[in-house]
Design a protein around this motif. Structure first.
Motif, PDB file in Angstrom:
ATOM      1  N   ALA A  73      30.793  48.367  42.058  1.00 50.77           N
ATOM      2  CA  ALA A  73      32.415  47.693  41.235  1.00 50.77           C
ATOM      3  C   ALA A  73      31.924  46.277  41.356  1.00 50.77           C
ATOM      4  CB  ALA A  73      33.288  48.368  42.086  1.00 50.77           C
ATOM      5  N   SER A  74      31.669  46.112  42.147  1.00 49.54           N
ATOM      6  CA  SER A  74      31.337  44.202  42.996  1.00 49.54           C
ATOM      7  C   SER A  74      30.688  43.623  42.149  1.00 49.54           C
ATOM      8  CB  SER A  74      31.420  44.143  44.142  1.00 49.54           C
ATOM      9  OG  SER A  74      29.768  44.421  43.938  1.00 49.54           O
ATOM     10  N   GLN A  75      29.829  44.077  41.507  1.00 50.98           N
ATOM     11  CA  GLN A  75      29.002  43.082  40.300  1.00 50.98           C
ATOM     12  C   GLN A  75      29.983  43.932  38.829  1.00 50.98           C
ATOM     13  OE1 GLN A  75      25.239  45.516  41.129  1.00 50.98           O
ATOM     14  NE2 GLN A  75      24.594  43.697  39.939  1.00 50.98           N
ATOM     15  N   ILE A  76      30.630  44.420  38.809  1.00 54.03           N
ATOM     16  CA  ILE A  76      31.063  45.087  37.482  1.00 54.03           C
ATOM     17  C   ILE A  76      32.354  43.170  37.518  1.00 54.03           C
ATOM     18  CG2 ILE A  76      33.283  46.352  35.977  1.00 54.03           C
ATOM     19  CD1 ILE A  76      31.029  48.509  36.827  1.00 54.03           C
ATOM     20  N   ILE A  77      33.632  43.544  38.535  1.00 55.55           N
ATOM     21  CA  ILE A  77      34.406  42.121  38.439  1.00 55.55           C
ATOM     22  C   ILE A  77      33.629  41.157  38.587  1.00 55.55           C
ATOM     23  CG2 ILE A  77      35.807  41.525  40.064  1.00 55.55           C
ATOM     24  CD1 ILE A  77      36.180  44.235  41.441  1.00 55.55           C
ATOM     25  N   ASP A  78      32.358  40.765  38.990  1.00 54.36           N
ATOM     26  CA  ASP A  78      32.111  39.182  38.465  1.00 54.36           C
ATOM     27  C   ASP A  78      31.484  39.611  36.787  1.00 54.36           C
ATOM     28  OD1 ASP A  78      32.248  38.939  41.523  1.00 54.36           O
ATOM     29  OD2 ASP A  78      29.704  39.827  42.132  1.00 54.36           O
ATOM     30  N   GLY A  79      30.641  40.338  36.611  1.00 56.95           N
ATOM     31  CA  GLY A  79      30.775  40.942  34.823  1.00 56.95           C
ATOM     32  C   GLY A  79      31.319  40.313  33.945  1.00 56.95           C
ATOM     33  N   LEU A  80      32.672  41.013  34.518  1.00 61.46           N
ATOM     34  CA  LEU A  80      34.203  40.593  33.901  1.00 61.46           C
ATOM     35  C   LEU A  80      35.061  39.731  33.418  1.00 61.46           C
ATOM     36  CD1 LEU A  80      34.946  44.587  33.682  1.00 61.46           C
ATOM     37  CD2 LEU A  80      33.802  43.193  31.933  1.00 61.46           C
ATOM     38  N   GLN A  81      35.241  38.828  34.905  1.00 59.34           N
ATOM     39  CA  GLN A  81      35.593  38.328  35.573  1.00 59.34           C
ATOM     40  C   GLN A  81      36.274  36.782  34.666  1.00 59.34           C
ATOM     41  OE1 GLN A  81      38.475  37.164  37.869  1.00 59.34           O
ATOM     42  NE2 GLN A  81      37.019  38.456  38.691  1.00 59.34           N
ATOM     43  N   MET A  82      34.919  36.543  33.417  1.00 61.16           N
ATOM     44  CA  MET A  82      35.449  35.938  33.051  1.00 61.16           C
ATOM     45  C   MET A  82      36.783  36.155  31.731  1.00 61.16           C
ATOM     46  SD  MET A  82      32.842  34.059  29.770  1.00 61.16           S
ATOM     47  CE  MET A  82      33.597  32.469  28.819  1.00 61.16           C
ATOM     48  N   LEU A  83      36.772  37.033  31.506  1.00 65.46           N
ATOM     49  CA  LEU A  83      38.178  38.043  30.634  1.00 65.46           C
ATOM     50  C   LEU A  83      39.661  37.326  31.410  1.00 65.46           C
ATOM     51  CD1 LEU A  83      36.796  41.707  30.214  1.00 65.46           C
ATOM     52  CD2 LEU A  83      36.909  39.319  29.164  1.00 65.46           C
ATOM     53  N   SER A  84      39.017  37.245  32.862  1.00 56.21           N
ATOM     54  CA  SER A  84      40.316  37.402  33.635  1.00 56.21           C
ATOM     55  C   SER A  84      40.948  35.252  32.575  1.00 56.21           C
ATOM     56  CB  SER A  84      40.574  37.198  34.641  1.00 56.21           C
ATOM     57  OG  SER A  84      39.708  36.091  35.335  1.00 56.21           O
ATOM     58  N   GLU A  85      40.928  34.954  31.995  1.00 56.66           N
ATOM     59  CA  GLU A  85      40.817  33.942  31.723  1.00 56.66           C
ATOM     60  C   GLU A  85      41.447  33.667  30.155  1.00 56.66           C
ATOM     61  OE1 GLU A  85      40.268  31.199  34.025  1.00 56.66           O
ATOM     62  OE2 GLU A  85      39.432  31.682  35.463  1.00 56.66           O
ATOM     63  N   LEU A  86      40.965  34.614  29.656  1.00 56.90           N
ATOM     64  CA  LEU A  86      41.848  34.969  28.228  1.00 56.90           C
ATOM     65  C   LEU A  86      43.125  34.595  28.425  1.00 56.90           C
ATOM     66  CD1 LEU A  86      40.038  37.730  26.830  1.00 56.90           C
ATOM     67  CD2 LEU A  86      40.017  35.161  26.117  1.00 56.90           C
ATOM     68  N   LYS A  87      43.735  33.411  27.933  1.00 65.14           N
ATOM     69  CA  LYS A  87      45.354  32.837  27.685  1.00 65.14           C
ATOM     70  C   LYS A  87      45.660  33.962  26.324  1.00 65.14           C
ATOM     71  CE  LYS A  87      44.374  29.715  30.035  1.00 65.14           C
ATOM     72  NZ  LYS A  87      45.462  30.031  31.700  1.00 65.14           N
ATOM     73  N   VAL A  88      46.284  34.907  27.079  1.00 65.62           N
ATOM     74  CA  VAL A  88      47.283  36.108  26.367  1.00 65.62           C
ATOM     75  C   VAL A  88      48.496  35.454  25.812  1.00 65.62           C
ATOM     76  CG1 VAL A  88      48.208  38.688  26.161  1.00 65.62           C
ATOM     77  CG2 VAL A  88      45.881  37.943  27.682  1.00 65.62           C
ATOM     78  N   ASN A  89      49.422  35.325  24.668  1.00 71.31           N
ATOM     79  CA  ASN A  89      50.198  35.436  24.016  1.00 71.31           C
ATOM     80  C   ASN A  89      51.121  36.735  22.944  1.00 71.31           C
ATOM     81  OD1 ASN A  89      52.666  34.149  22.706  1.00 71.31           O
ATOM     82  ND2 ASN A  89      51.676  32.523  21.997  1.00 71.31           N
ATOM     83  N   THR A  90      52.172  37.129  24.498  1.00 70.53           N
ATOM     84  CA  THR A  90      52.527  38.051  23.678  1.00 70.53           C
ATOM     85  C   THR A  90      53.847  38.211  22.610  1.00 70.53           C
ATOM     86  OG1 THR A  90      54.231  38.429  25.356  1.00 70.53           O
ATOM     87  CG2 THR A  90      52.840  39.587  25.992  1.00 70.53           C
ATOM     88  N   GLU A  91      54.215  36.737  22.579  1.00 70.68           N
ATOM     89  CA  GLU A  91      55.040  36.391  21.325  1.00 70.68           C
ATOM     90  C   GLU A  91      54.591  36.156  20.104  1.00 70.68           C
ATOM     91  OE1 GLU A  91      57.896  36.924  21.792  1.00 70.68           O
ATOM     92  OE2 GLU A  91      57.817  36.793  24.152  1.00 70.68           O
ATOM     93  N   THR A  92      53.476  35.782  19.970  1.00 64.91           N
ATOM     94  CA  THR A  92      52.455  35.655  18.950  1.00 64.91           C
ATOM     95  C   THR A  92      51.578  36.549  18.482  1.00 64.91           C
ATOM     96  OG1 THR A  92      50.644  34.127  19.849  1.00 64.91           O
ATOM     97  CG2 THR A  92      52.732  33.069  18.863  1.00 64.91           C
ATOM     98  N   LEU A  93      51.450  37.315  19.344  1.00 64.65           N
ATOM     99  CA  LEU A  93      50.216  38.173  19.430  1.00 64.65           C
ATOM    100  C   LEU A  93      49.186  37.974  19.445  1.00 64.65           C
ATOM    101  CD1 LEU A  93      52.178  41.557  17.792  1.00 64.65           C
ATOM    102  CD2 LEU A  93      52.785  40.982  19.939  1.00 64.65           C
ATOM    103  N   THR A  94      48.421  37.051  20.130  1.00 64.12           N
ATOM    104  CA  THR A  94      47.169  37.277  19.888  1.00 64.12           C
ATOM    105  C   THR A  94      46.740  36.620  21.370  1.00 64.12           C
ATOM    106  OG1 THR A  94      47.804  34.370  19.549  1.00 64.12           O
ATOM    107  CG2 THR A  94      48.182  36.168  17.504  1.00 64.12           C
ATOM    108  N   ILE A  95      45.474  36.425  21.545  1.00 61.88           N
ATOM    109  CA  ILE A  95      44.264  36.031  22.762  1.00 61.88           C
ATOM    110  C   ILE A  95      43.715  34.740  22.246  1.00 61.88           C
ATOM    111  CG2 ILE A  95      42.665  36.783  24.072  1.00 61.88           C
ATOM    112  CD1 ILE A  95      43.940  39.319  24.147  1.00 61.88           C
ATOM    113  N   ASN A  96      43.563  33.914  22.466  1.00 64.01           N
ATOM    114  CA  ASN A  96      43.429  32.459  23.151  1.00 64.01           C
ATOM    115  C   ASN A  96      41.711  32.535  23.154  1.00 64.01           C
ATOM    116  OD1 ASN A  96      45.456  31.705  21.004  1.00 64.01           O
ATOM    117  ND2 ASN A  96      46.358  30.561  23.319  1.00 64.01           N
ATOM    118  N   GLU A  97      40.682  32.053  22.526  1.00 66.82           N
ATOM    119  CA  GLU A  97      39.204  31.750  22.914  1.00 66.82           C
ATOM    120  C   GLU A  97      39.420  30.925  24.177  1.00 66.82           C
ATOM    121  OE1 GLU A  97      36.206  30.742  20.334  1.00 66.82           O
ATOM    122  OE2 GLU A  97      36.129  28.664  21.235  1.00 66.82           O
ATOM    123  N   TYR A  98      38.714  31.065  25.278  1.00 69.38           N
ATOM    124  CA  TYR A  98      38.234  30.633  26.287  1.00 69.38           C
ATOM    125  C   TYR A  98      36.577  30.248  26.335  1.00 69.38           C
ATOM    126  CZ  TYR A  98      37.283  29.492  31.371  1.00 69.38           C
ATOM    127  OH  TYR A  98      36.417  29.039  32.187  1.00 69.38           O
TER     128      TYR A  98
END
Length: 317
Positions: A198-223
């Motif tokens: 679990a700890s390695q998986i969280i570290d491996g996916l952590q970059m996904l938490s930096e994505l900027k999500v716009n629920t109005e335009t229904l888009t995800i901006n590249e990080y």
């Protein structure tokens, strides 16, 4: 990121899935259908008097490649088996016919004449895939993805775990940071493997938490993490004759440098599902060679009974 999405798409559609072992716990994706075949006494023709046997089948999104059926190595469908101890009965499956579903259960191999596919699934759980076609559905998916991001940031194992459908259609290696000192973990990402890593998986996916999500335009901006320092970004680079190299002039001298790779994460709606990726790509000012830079791990999220769930993963490049 265009190259990442194209390569990921080709990768996911070009390869048949490995044949499962018998008694293997699996979550299979596809369309639930019903078919009728001739049964006893001859298993040849209903018209000529054989019993008509009607069963439910899962038409797989990704067929298996098996050596179990000598006449055809590809296994595009699996027959559904219900046991008396199961909480699901055939009337429960009737409303799901013709719909995209995720079925969880244990595999078995054909044993009798009433088994019409080489691989069968003893069904334990059935979930309907809600295609992300409407704005409301997409917004719901993105709002739930933001909760997934929060679980990552807080390193909340219990909360993060609820977003996974086990076993994930992918391998553990897709979820952990690459470490050349360790052997590649090719195990299927089961619930047991998740708990162990679990700890390695969280570290491996952590970059996904930096994505900027716009629920109005229904888009995800590249990080993107730029591989160049601020000082390096101010230079003017010129491509050299040698592939993958550049030069810049400073204080009257020419300096040769190699291209570099940025680390990136991105997400988009594709074919009515949500795909999120993390990987590398050539730097925009100083692009590295594509064979070293262009690659990504891609994660597929679907709405199952209205809940966002990570159902599959793969690594390309």
């Amino acid at each position: 990121m265009k190259y990442l999405w194209i390569s990921a798409f080709l990768f996911s559609h070009a390869v048949l899935a490995n044949c499962p072992d018998e008694n293997q716990q699996m979550a299979l994706q596809g369309t639930l259908i019903q078919q009728t075949f001739p049964g006893p006494p001859n298993y040849e023709s209903v018209k000529d008097g054989d019993e008509a046997l009607t069963y439910d089948y899962l038409k797989l999104d990704q067929p298996f490649e098996c050596d179990l059926a000598s006449e055809n190595d590809a296994v595009p469908e699996v027959q559904i088996i219900l046991q008396s101890k199961s909480q699901i009965d055939y009337p429960d499956l009737a409303p799901l016919l013709g719909k995209e579903v995720v079925l969880t259960g244990e595999t078995m191999y054909a044993q009798t004449g009433r088994h019409f596919t080489p691989v069968l699934l003893i069904l334990e759980k059935a979930q309907v895939v809600n295609p992300l076609t409407s704005s409301e559905q997409k917004k719901s998916a993105l709002l739930q993805f933001q909760q997934f991001q929060q679980a990552l940031r807080e390193k909340n194992v219990a909360a993060l775990k609820t977003y996974f459908v086990f076993p994930v259609d992918g391998i553990l290696w897709d979820f952990i940071a690459y470490d050349e000192s360790q052997s590649i973990k090719m195990e299927t990402l089961t619930e047991t493997e998740f708990d162990k890593n679990a700890s390695q998986i969280i570290d491996g996916l952590q970059m996904l938490s930096e994505l900027k999500v716009n629920t109005e335009t229904l888009t995800i901006n590249e990080y993107r993490i730029n591989a160049l320092t601020e000082q390096e970004q101010k230079r003017h680079y010129v491509e050299s004759e040698e592939d993958g190299t550049f030069y810049y002039e400073e204080n009257g001298q020419r300096h040769t440098v190699d291209g570099v790779c940025d680390t990136v994460a991105d997400g988009k709606f594709e074919d009515n599902i949500l795909q999120v990726s993390k990987g590398t790509i050539g730097n925009e000012q100083l692009p590295g060679v594509s064979e070293y830079c262009d690659g990504a791990s891609v994660y597929t999220f679907k709405l199952l009974d209205g809940k966002l769930r990570l159902v599959s993963s793969f690594t390309a490049g």
